[in-house]
Design a protein around this motif. Structure first.
Motif, short mmCIF file in Angstrom:
data_model
loop_
_atom_site.label_atom_id
_atom_site.label_comp_id
_atom_site.label_asym_id
_atom_site.label_seq_id
_atom_site.Cartn_x
_atom_site.Cartn_y
_atom_site.Cartn_z
N ILE A 133 21.73 3.58 -1.69
CA ILE A 133 21.02 3.44 -2.28
C ILE A 133 20.10 4.56 -2.05
CG2 ILE A 133 18.28 2.35 -2.90
CD1 ILE A 133 19.72 -0.21 -1.82
N ARG A 134 19.93 5.75 -2.81
CA ARG A 134 19.04 7.13 -2.68
C ARG A 134 17.84 6.83 -2.36
NH1 ARG A 134 20.25 11.90 -7.04
NH2 ARG A 134 18.89 13.89 -5.77
N ARG A 135 16.84 7.35 -1.58
CA ARG A 135 15.95 7.58 -1.45
C ARG A 135 15.34 9.16 -1.72
NH1 ARG A 135 15.04 2.35 2.43
NH2 ARG A 135 15.31 0.84 0.99
N GLY A 136 14.83 9.76 -2.25
CA GLY A 136 15.03 11.16 -1.96
C GLY A 136 15.56 11.67 -1.63
N ASN A 137 15.21 12.78 -0.52
CA ASN A 137 16.70 13.04 0.10
C ASN A 137 17.42 12.06 1.87
OD1 ASN A 137 14.55 13.27 2.54
ND2 ASN A 137 15.27 15.45 2.91
N GLN A 138 17.21 10.94 1.02
CA GLN A 138 17.80 9.93 2.40
C GLN A 138 18.74 9.39 1.20
OE1 GLN A 138 14.73 7.35 3.97
NE2 GLN A 138 13.88 9.00 5.16
N LEU A 139 19.73 8.95 2.53
CA LEU A 139 20.91 7.68 1.43
C LEU A 139 20.82 6.35 1.98
CD1 LEU A 139 24.26 10.12 0.35
CD2 LEU A 139 22.04 9.55 -0.79
N VAL A 140 20.68 5.12 1.87
CA VAL A 140 20.49 3.93 2.81
C VAL A 140 22.41 4.10 2.26
CG1 VAL A 140 19.56 1.86 3.44
CG2 VAL A 140 18.08 3.54 2.10
N LEU A 141 23.11 3.37 3.56
CA LEU A 141 24.22 2.28 3.41
C LEU A 141 24.09 1.28 3.50
CD1 LEU A 141 24.58 5.20 3.39
CD2 LEU A 141 26.69 4.76 4.92
N MET A 142 24.09 0.19 3.28
CA MET A 142 23.99 -1.70 3.36
C MET A 142 25.28 -1.43 3.26
SD MET A 142 20.81 -2.66 1.75
CE MET A 142 20.51 -1.74 0.32
N GLY A 143 25.91 -3.16 4.14
CA GLY A 143 27.00 -3.03 3.49
C GLY A 143 27.44 -3.91 5.12
N GLU A 144 29.08 -4.35 5.03
CA GLU A 144 30.19 -4.37 6.30
C GLU A 144 29.66 -3.45 7.55
OE1 GLU A 144 30.82 -7.34 7.68
OE2 GLU A 144 30.19 -8.70 5.31
N PRO A 145 29.30 -3.79 8.82
CA PRO A 145 29.77 -2.44 9.88
C PRO A 145 30.18 -1.65 9.64
CG PRO A 145 29.19 -4.31 10.38
CD PRO A 145 29.35 -4.83 9.74
N HIS A 146 31.45 -1.71 10.13
CA HIS A 146 33.21 -0.94 9.15
C HIS A 146 32.88 -0.04 8.21
CE1 HIS A 146 36.38 1.20 10.06
NE2 HIS A 146 36.81 0.77 8.57
#
Length: 336
Positions: A50-63
């Motif tokens: 997910i892109r939030r401004g100049n941030q990218l949020v990564l969601m999913g399995e740890p690996h």
């Protein structure tokens, strides 16, 4: 590091990693038009970004989150070095980041990000995407005779033609000669319509495609008319001495022993020669020895000749191609 990690590493069971990249302009290019680059990474790693401004949020399995962070970092580093990102670059970063046991390949991601080897052509700059491609490109410029051997889609011919174009435009050679054995794979030449050129051109089409990637179409046509570029079947090479030329023999696994010897002895003063082939795709009649296999055996230790080998990990076409090649290789090993 090109980013700041705003949440703890994924192995601590935090459901997301937040990455913040300093240059918003580069971040836009990293994401791609309509975030298509992010979508490609998401699909490959079963990850949500997910892109939030100049941030990218990564969601999913740890690996998957850690792999995603690694791939995005690699691509961002390329952008910082003034390079652009194409779909194939994303495939390359995804593939190089994965070792045989699911761990990062030794130094490969760093090499991919740095990409300190490149080939300038009229239309584009070509950069190797794997360690094997990088070694191959270096060999093309260092050796008068170079072999590139491996499966389809690993860039053997494409990189060789790019190197030849570079040597032409920099004045190192006067012309390019591109050749292939016109071996039928199920359909006889004589049954195809048209004159000899019409019959042969379908076999040469991959070479035309590569040239059109590096030169404007009108320039390719002009150079073909002026014989600065020649594209011809292997049989047409007999009796010639190829001087001050960059010469490529493609699909060399379909050259017979006599044809290979004939071709190799065409090398003239001031010329470079590249032989590419895939030992798993021999279309010669049963019982006929491939000239490529014999050349490997006879010339492997000859000074001044380089042999570069590729595997499915070097495939730069659709990622599915690599998996197809691996499946066939595994079947061959079981039957062998």
């Amino acid at each position: 590091m090109p980013h700041e990690v705003l949440s703890p590493p994924a192995e601590h069971d935090v459901p997301e990693i937040v990455l913040e990249y300093p240059d918003n302009r580069l971040l836009v290019e990293l994401c791609g038009e309509f975030d298509r680059n992010l979508s490609q990474v998401e699909h490959a790693l079963q990850l949500q970004i997910i892109r939030r401004g100049n941030q990218l949020v990564l969601m999913g399995e740890p690996h998957a989150r850690l792999r995603g962070m690694e791939v995005l970092d690699t691509l961002y580093l390329r952008l910082e070095k003034g390079q652009h990102i194409e779909p194939g670059d994303i495939d390359g970063a995804l593939r190089l980041g994965q070792g045989s046991a699911g761990e990062t390949g030794d130094g490969q991601m760093e090499m991919f990000a740095a990409s300190d080897v490149e080939i300038e052509t009229r239309k584009k700059t070509v950069r190797p995407r794997t360690e094997a491609q990088k070694a191959y490109v270096k060999a093309l410029f260092r050796h008068e005779l170079a072999f590139g051997i491996g499966p389809a889609g690993t860039g053997k011919t494409y990189l060789a033609v790019a190197a030849g174009v570079n040597m032409m435009i920099t004045g190192q050679v006067d012309k390019m000669i591109l050749s292939r054995p016109a071996v039928e794979a199920g359909e006889r030449l004589g049954f195809l319509p048209g004159d000899m050129k019409d019959k042969v051109d379908p076999y040469m089409q991959p070479l035309y495609d590569a040239l059109n990637d590096f030169f404007p179409a009108k320039q390719v046509q002009k150079m073909l008319e002026e014989k600065k570029i020649e594209i011809a079947p292997l049989a047409f090479m007999r009796g010639r001495t190829l001087s001050n030329a960059f010469v490529v023999l493609d699909e060399a696994q379909n050259a017979t022993t006599m044809q290979m010897k004939m071709f190799l002895t065409r090398l003239g003063e001031g010329s470079r020669m590249v032989i590419t082939g895939d030992r798993s795709q021999v279309d010669l009649p049963r019982g006929v020895t491939s000239g490529l296999r014999e050349a490997e055996t006879l010339l492997g230790k000859v000074q001044g000749i380089s042999f570069n080998y590729f595997t499915s990990k070097d495939v730069v076409r659709h990622p599915l191609v690599a998996r197809i090649i691996e499946a066939y290789d595994a079947a061959d090993e079981r039957s062998g």
